[in-house]
Structure formats: structure tokens, C-alpha cells
Design an enzyme around this catalytic site. Structure first.
Site, PDB file in Angstrom:
ATOM      1  CE  LYS A   1      -2.502  -2.341   3.461  1.00 45.83           C
ATOM      2  NZ  LYS A   1      -2.954  -2.350   4.838  1.00 45.83           N
ATOM      3  N   GLY A   2       2.132   1.104   0.323  1.00 46.75           N
ATOM      4  CA  GLY A   2       2.981   2.273   0.570  1.00 46.75           C
ATOM      5  C   GLY A   2       3.060   3.261  -0.571  1.00 46.75           C
TER       6      GLY A   2
ATOM      7  CD  GLU B   1       7.902  -0.387  -3.103  1.00 44.89           C
ATOM      8  OE1 GLU B   1       7.090   0.433  -2.638  1.00 44.89           O
ATOM      9  OE2 GLU B   1       8.164  -1.444  -2.527  1.00 44.89           O
TER      10      GLU B   1
ATOM     11  CG  ASP C   1      15.341  -0.221   3.739  1.00 47.12           C
ATOM     12  OD1 ASP C   1      16.176   0.629   4.019  1.00 47.12           O
ATOM     13  OD2 ASP C   1      14.948  -1.072   4.562  1.00 47.12           O
TER      14      ASP C   1
ATOM     15  CE  LYS D   1      15.106   4.391   5.154  1.00 47.53           C
ATOM     16  NZ  LYS D   1      14.686   3.417   6.183  1.00 47.53           N
TER      17      LYS D   1
ATOM     18  CG  PHE E   1      11.369   3.520  10.099  1.00 46.93           C
ATOM     19  CD1 PHE E   1      11.535   2.406   9.287  1.00 46.93           C
ATOM     20  CD2 PHE E   1      10.080   3.908  10.442  1.00 46.93           C
ATOM     21  CE1 PHE E   1      10.442   1.684   8.831  1.00 46.93           C
ATOM     22  CE2 PHE E   1       8.976   3.194   9.994  1.00 46.93           C
ATOM     23  CZ  PHE E   1       9.167   2.075   9.193  1.00 46.93           C
TER      24      PHE E   1
ATOM     25  CG  ASP F   1       3.156   1.151   7.092  1.00 48.64           C
ATOM     26  OD1 ASP F   1       4.036   0.975   6.225  1.00 48.64           O
ATOM     27  OD2 ASP F   1       2.749   0.239   7.833  1.00 48.64           O
TER      28      ASP F   1
END
Ligand code: IMP
Ligand code: MG
Length: 186
Positions: A49-50, A105, A109, A137, A158, A165
Site C-alpha cells: 500500500k505504501g 514504489e 531500502d 536509502k 526510518f 507507514d
């Protein structure tokens, strides 16, 4: 700072990227994709869902006959660390064979999630597969991955907001902020 969700801002250490900075970067990226895909009709794939907030803004800044599809995956591991093992919760509705695909996306990460997805799309004979991410990142990369389009490179902290989320919270923040470590060390 946007003032109407002050309840959530209390959990942040600081705002990293404002909604206005995001808006400008997303418009620039949309214009670049529009130039790069002239004469083509790419499939834009939202990784749920991001990426949903970024995706909905990005597609509206692209002036091309795009089509949309959605994929939901879960990576095993804690909510702040990826394990690299990916499970498909919702697959694409349409076949990507022969299509130019742009995977959208929220953040790259370790890179494990996207390397899994891009190799899956290659196996399904997509004509081309490119990655568009809001955030990158690079310090945390555990696998080589080419990020074709990126709005912001960020330090190893973070972050939440604008779709991202922590335990399903903060996705509706209009800015991207660094979550206070006390929120996940308690
Ligand atoms: P990767 O496989 O490690 O590249 O995982 C990327 C996924 O991990 C993203 O789609 C996010 O769901 C999650 N993630 C990684 N870093 C963050 C962060 O700083 N905030 C929120 N989610 C993150
Ligand atoms: Mg995600």
C-alpha cells in the site's frame, strides 16, 4: 508544515521533506517520464500500500496513455526491517508480456523487494521494466539494483508519511518525516 493532522506530527522527530517539495519533485518526475516514453503506453504498477499516495500524484503528472495495475506483497520480517522473502498477496490483473512497465514504489531500502518484483516481470516477458521510487536509502542496499527514477535520496533513518507507514499508521501525513525512535523502541 501542513496544520490539519497535528496529532500525528507529535510522533515525529522532524519533517524531512515537505508536501510542497514532494509535489514539485513528483511533477518533475512526471515530466521526465512523459519525455522518456514518448510514443509508448507504459503500464504503471503500484506496489500496495505504501506507494499509493505517490502513485496517485505521479500518474496525474504524466501526459501519456498509461494503464494502471496493482500488486500487493508482503515481506516477512519486522515492520522496520525487511527479510527479503516476498509473498504475493495480490497479483496483477493484466498480462505484462510485451509491455513497457514502470514499477512505482514508496522507498527502496535493502532493494530485495524490488529485485524480486523486477525479476518476476522479466520472467513474464515484459518488454522493459523500470523502477520509479519516491525515496531511496542507498546505504541500506543488500543487492545491486538500478533505480531508474528517484525523487529523493535520504539518510538511513526510518521515515513515515505520504504513504509510508509504521504499523499501518502515518500513511496519510502529507509530508515525509523521521519517526521518533521512541515510537518503536517502547
Ligand atoms: P526493501 O525490500 O528493503 O527495499 O523494502 C522496501 C520496503 O520496506 C518498502 O516498500 C517499505 O514498505 C519498507 N520500508 C523500508 N524503509 C522504510 C521506512 O523508512 N519507512 C517505512 N517503510 C519502510
Ligand atoms: Mg512498501
Amino acid at each position: 508544515m501542513t496544520q490539519h493532522v497535528t496529532v500525528l506530527y507529535g510522533d515525529l522527530d522532524r519533517i524531512l521533506i515537505t508536501g510542497q517539495e514532494i509535489k514539485d519533485a513528483v511533477e518533475r518526475l512526471g515530466a521526465q517520464i512523459t519525455r522518456d516514453y514518448q510514443g509508448k503506453s507504459p503500464v504503471m504498477i503500484c506496489i500496495l500500500k505504501g506507494a499509493v499516495v505517490f502513485f496517485s500524484d505521479l500518474i496525474r503528472s504524466i501526459d501519456l496513455p498509461v494503464s494502471l495495475d496493482f500488486m500487493a506483497i508482503s515481506s516477512y520480517g519486522s515492520s522496520t526491517k525487511t527479510s527479503g522473502v516476498v509473498r504475493i498477496l495480490k497479483d496483477l490483473d493484466h498480462d505484462v508480456a510485451g509491455r513497457d512497465v514502470i514499477v512505482v514504489e514508496d522507498i527502496v531500502d535493502s532493494g530485495l523487494t524490488l529485485s524480486y518484483i523486477t525479476s518476476l516481470l522479466d520472467q513474464r516477458a515484459a518488454r522493459s521494466v523500470k523502477i520509479a521510487t519516491l525515496l531511496d536509502k542507498p546505504e541500506r542496499r543488500r543487492t545491486p539494483l538500478v533505480v531508474d527514477y528517484c525523487c529523493f535520496t535520504i539518510p538511513n533513518e526510518f521515515v513515515v508519511g505520504y504513504g509510508l507507514d509504521y504499523n499501518e499508521k502515518y500513511r496519510n501525513l502529507p509530508d515525509v518525516g523521521v519517526l521518533s525512535p521512541r515510537m518503536y523502541s517502547e
